[in-house]
Each structure stands twice: as C-alpha cells, then as structure tokens.
Scaffold this active site. Structure first.
Site, PDB file in Angstrom:
ATOM      1  N   HIS A   1       6.321  -9.989  -9.176  1.00 30.85           N
ATOM      2  CA  HIS A   1       7.155  -8.777  -9.278  1.00 30.85           C
ATOM      3  C   HIS A   1       6.556  -7.583  -8.541  1.00 30.85           C
ATOM      4  CE1 HIS A   1      10.022 -10.208 -12.460  1.00 30.85           C
ATOM      5  NE2 HIS A   1       9.050 -11.077 -12.635  1.00 30.85           N
TER       6      HIS A   1
ATOM      7  N   ASP B   1       6.406  -0.341  -2.229  1.00 30.57           N
ATOM      8  CA  ASP B   1       7.021  -0.814  -3.471  1.00 30.57           C
ATOM      9  C   ASP B   1       7.551  -2.219  -3.248  1.00 30.57           C
ATOM     10  OD1 ASP B   1       7.879  -0.591  -6.087  1.00 30.57           O
ATOM     11  OD2 ASP B   1       8.815   1.365  -5.766  1.00 30.57           O
TER      12      ASP B   1
END
Ligand code: ADP
Length: 468
Positions: free
Chosen positions: A155, A363
């Site tokens: 993730h 990110d």
C-alpha cells in the site's frame, strides 16, 4: 473454493461498523466468499507471558488478533516499519533510521505472527497479505510448512532500486518477498521498480506478462491501482451531515473561493511547499487578496516520531508568517486545522472547494485526490491540482498536474484552477470521474483476487516450474 485469509497489521474492529473504503473492501472480500479469516495486530500492547490469539466471529468471518509487547511495538512498528521502511519507500533516505535491533525485532514479529497464522490455515485456503509491516510473513509461512497460494499487496510505493538498496537489509527482504506467489503494487511505476530491482540485484529473469523467475521460483507481479468507494463519497457530499458541516465553513469564508488540502500530517505530503505556493499566489496575484481562502486539514500522525514534530513546527511557522503578512480585519488567508473530520464532513468540504490541492512529494496512490473528484457537483465542478509524484497521476491525467517542488508553477496552477472557465472544468471533471468510478475499490479487490485465484486454482506449486 477455499477460504480467503487476510493478514494486515491493523484489521477492521470486530463487531463495529466497517468504515473507510479499504476496510469495507476487505470485509466484502471475506463475506462474499461466505466467510474467511482476518488476522492481524489487535492494537493492544501487553506483556503477558502467554501471548496467543484472540478469536471472535462476526457474520461467518473469523477475526484472529494478536497483541504486541512494548518492545515489539517499538522495534517492529515504530522502529523498522515507520522509521526505516516508510521513509525509504517515500524517497526520504535522509529521514530513515537504520537500526539492526529494529530489523531483528521486525523479523521476530513476522516470525511469531507467521507461526500463529500458520496454525489457523487449512488446505485450500488462499492467503492475502497486506503492506510493509509484513514483508517477511510469506517467507515465515513457507518456513512453517505452508505451500498454498500467498498474495501480497503493497500500500506504499516501491521506490527505484537505487533508493531501495539503501536499506541495509534489502537482500533479506527481497528473499522474503520472493516467497509470495503474486505481488501487487499500486502503480505501473512501482511494479516496474520492483521488477528492475529483482532483475538488477537478484539475477531475476523477466519472463514477460509480469512473471519473474527468481530464487528458483516463479512469481507474478502486477499493478492494481487502489480506488475509493466513489458512490459513497458522492452520496456523502450531498448528505445532510456533509452539507451542514460544509455550511459551517461557508459562513466563515462567505463568498470567497475555497482552496482545500486534506492530508494526514506527513512529510511525504508536501505541506510546507503547498503553503509556500499559496503564499506565492498571493504575492503574484494581489487582486486575489480577500477573495480566496486556503483551508488545510492535517491531523498530526505518528507524533512519537521526531520528524513529524519538526514538520508540525514548520507548518505552524509558515501558516503564521503568511497570515501575518496578508490577514485583514475580515479575512485570514490560511485556515490550518490540525484535526481529523468525519468522512461526510470531508466530502461536503471537497464539494465546496473550487480547487483541491493534492501535492505530495511522493505518494503511493493518494486517495484524497480520488475522493475530491467523486464529491464534485457535475454541473459546477472544482479543479484538481495534482502532484506528478502521486500514484493517482497515472489515472488522473486530466487534473492540473504539477511538480510539487516547483513553488511558482504550483501557484500558477492554483490560479489557473481559480479562473478556469466552467466548460473546461466540466470537461476535465468528466474524464477524471470516469477514471475514478471505473477504477473504484471494488474493482481493485476483484482484480487482485482474480489474479490470486489464477495462481492457486488447483495448479501445482510454482516452485521450480518454468512457464510454458
Ligand atoms: P495516506 O494513506 O498516506 O494517509 P491517502 O490519501 O491514500 O493517504 O488516504 C488518506 C485517507 O485518510 C483518505 O481516505 C482520507 O479521506 C482520509 N483522511 C485524510 N486526512 C483526513 C482528515 N484530516 N480527517 C479525516 N480523514 C482524513
């Protein structure tokens, strides 16, 4: 079909409503198969001599939760996961702390948890391991004797090999990762980084179609871009709660245009650069003074890690300095709210914002960008300003894409968003919304599980088998 077994550091809370896209998606994955098991850390720290697992059942889903000791929490979670893996994977080697004891503790927790989980597995089960806390869990399950399929989804970003190799223990981690059968990443960028790392540093052979032969195994790699529950966010944005909370802010900013940022307070999110860009916007476009308000919502996270304390002080200083230069009797340019808000409130605020500022320095995906899109009024949508270094940029090319290090360019993008004609806003939004709804969280879950099924599917174990 056997049971689905999910292993993640934190799980949904047994017996409580499942909130948030990911928790709901994993819960749905378990219940759709008529039950399964969700394994992870209980969130509790205990020093009991006997530290087994707590079992509970909800709607045919079993939860199996284990406590951590204080030492494990410090070494495995705060130490190795948050102070070594998180910064390196976000390209912040300068902030990483490499401590052999932390890694030792990380391996011990993966081993202990692997042993506990192995005791719960049955023939035919499929295991889906999540995230950077459990990079070695697959290997520990293999060591305990498990031969069934194990999938893994990361993730956070997988960085370029030149950065990942700064981790002193990267060789051991690579060996552990190769015990998964399927490795899923959030973006094509991350998948390529991983493949390149395995080829350049571990003599992997790229067999095409995402398959790699490495350490005498054949593993599969693929990108599964994680999404949001777009329908839920759209619903929240016009819900009673969403609208009434947004109208509280509306009373304060009045008819001024709202520029909005929503983030966990983290050094990967580019918050200082974003504040500077807003300051530059006011410097360069003084006609906007009094007509635009920037609201940044950023609740502190991981306050026990020093880098986060420094960031908070920097943000306070920057917001204070810009406000003291520009505030007037009836206008404060930056409202900086260091707290979290319910999802309905955020959705209502997204819908009210003329510009959504999502400008992380790096990110993995960034779900706020997708939430901002899903919450817009199709007849009068706002403009998303998005960092080229957010994984979401691979899917959301119709946003105003910016380099978050380029303060002037960011200021100009905000200005362009504030002045963009409605026709262009609508056209861009339609494209963005199509991407967000097509690639929602349900699709992510289904695609990953289909790929994992294909690995299991009653086929012989992959070890040593060359592809046709
Ligand atoms: P990360 O996982 O690094 O925090 P993402 O953007 O991918 O970043 O996900 C953040 C999630 O947390 C989103 O669903 C967002 O709505 C939520 N979130 C972020 N900031 C806040 C906040 N201030 N209050 C409540 N929820 C927040």
């Amino acid at each position: 079909m056997g049971r689905l077994i999910i292993a993640s550091n934190r799980t949904a809370t047994p017996g409580e409503p499942k909130a948030g896209g990911l928790a709901v998606a994993l819960w749905d994955a378990l219940t759709e198969r008529g039950g399964g098991l969700w394994f992870g850390w209980s969130g509790e720290i205990s020093e009991r001599e006997h530290r087994g697992i707590r079992l509970s059942t909800e709607d045919a889903v079993e939860f199996a939760l284990a406590d951590l000791t204080e030492r494990e929490h410090d070494g495995y979670y705060l130490g190795y996961a948050n102070r070594a893996l998180w910064p390196v994977c976000h390209y912040r080697i300068d902030l990483a702390r490499f401590d052999d004891e932390h890694f030792e503790c990380y391996t011990q927790v993966n081993r202990r948890f692997g042993g506990l989980l192995h005791g719960l597995l049955r023939p035919g089960d499929e295991v889906w391991v999540h995230d950077y806390h459990f990079l070695l869990l697959g290997q520990e399950l293999r060591n305990a004797g498990w031969r069934g399929p194990i999938g893994f989804f990361l993730h956070i970003p997988f960085p370029a090999p030149e950065v990942f190799t700064a981790l002193p223990q990267h060789q051991r981690i690579a060996r552990g990762l190769a015990e998964f059968d399927l490795l899923g990443f959030q973006t094509v960028r991350d998948t390529r980084n991983f493949v390149r790392y395995m080829v350049e540093h571990h003599d992997a052979t790229d067999l095409g179609d995402g398959r790699l032969e490495v350490f005498d195994r054949i593993i599969r790699t693929a990108a599964f871009p994680i999404g949001i529950d777009a329908a839920e966010i759209a619903y929240f944005a016009t819900s009673e709660n969403g609208r009434s909370d947004a109208s509280r802010l509306g009373k304060i900013i009045e008819s001024r245009a709202l520029v909005l940022g929503v983030d966990r307070m983290d050094y990967s999110k580019g918050l200082p650069q974003r504040l500077q860009a807003f300051g530059r916007l006011l410097d360069d476009h003084q006609d906007l003074c009094g007509h635009v308000t920037f609201v940044q919502i950023a609740p502190p996270s991981r306050e026990d890690v020093g880098a986060y304390q420094d960031l908070r002080e920097e943000l306070d200083r920057l917001a204070g300095s810009i406000n003291s230069s520009y505030s007037d009797l009836d206008w404060t340019p930056i409202r900086y709210l260091a707290r979290g808000y319910p999802r309905e409130t955020l959705a209502g605020l997204y819908r009210m914002a003329r510009v959504g500022l999502v400008t992380p320095l790096y990110d993995g995906m960034n779900l706020v960008a997708k939430e901002y899109v899903a919450a817009q009024d199709p007849e009068d949508p706002g403009v998303l300003v998005l960092s080229e270094f957010a994984g979401a940029a691979e899917q959301l090319g119709a946003a105003l894409i910016v380099n978050p290090y380029d303060i002037t360019a960011m200021a100009e993008a905000i200005h362009r968003g504030l002045t963009m004609p409605k026709e262009e806003r609508c056209a861009r939004w339609r494209e963005l919304n199509e991407a967000v709804t097509r690639g929602d969280i349900g699709r992510w879950r289904r695609d990953f599980l289909a790929a994992l099924d294909a690995v299991g599917g009653g086929r012989p174990p992959l070890r040593g088998i060359r592809s046709a």
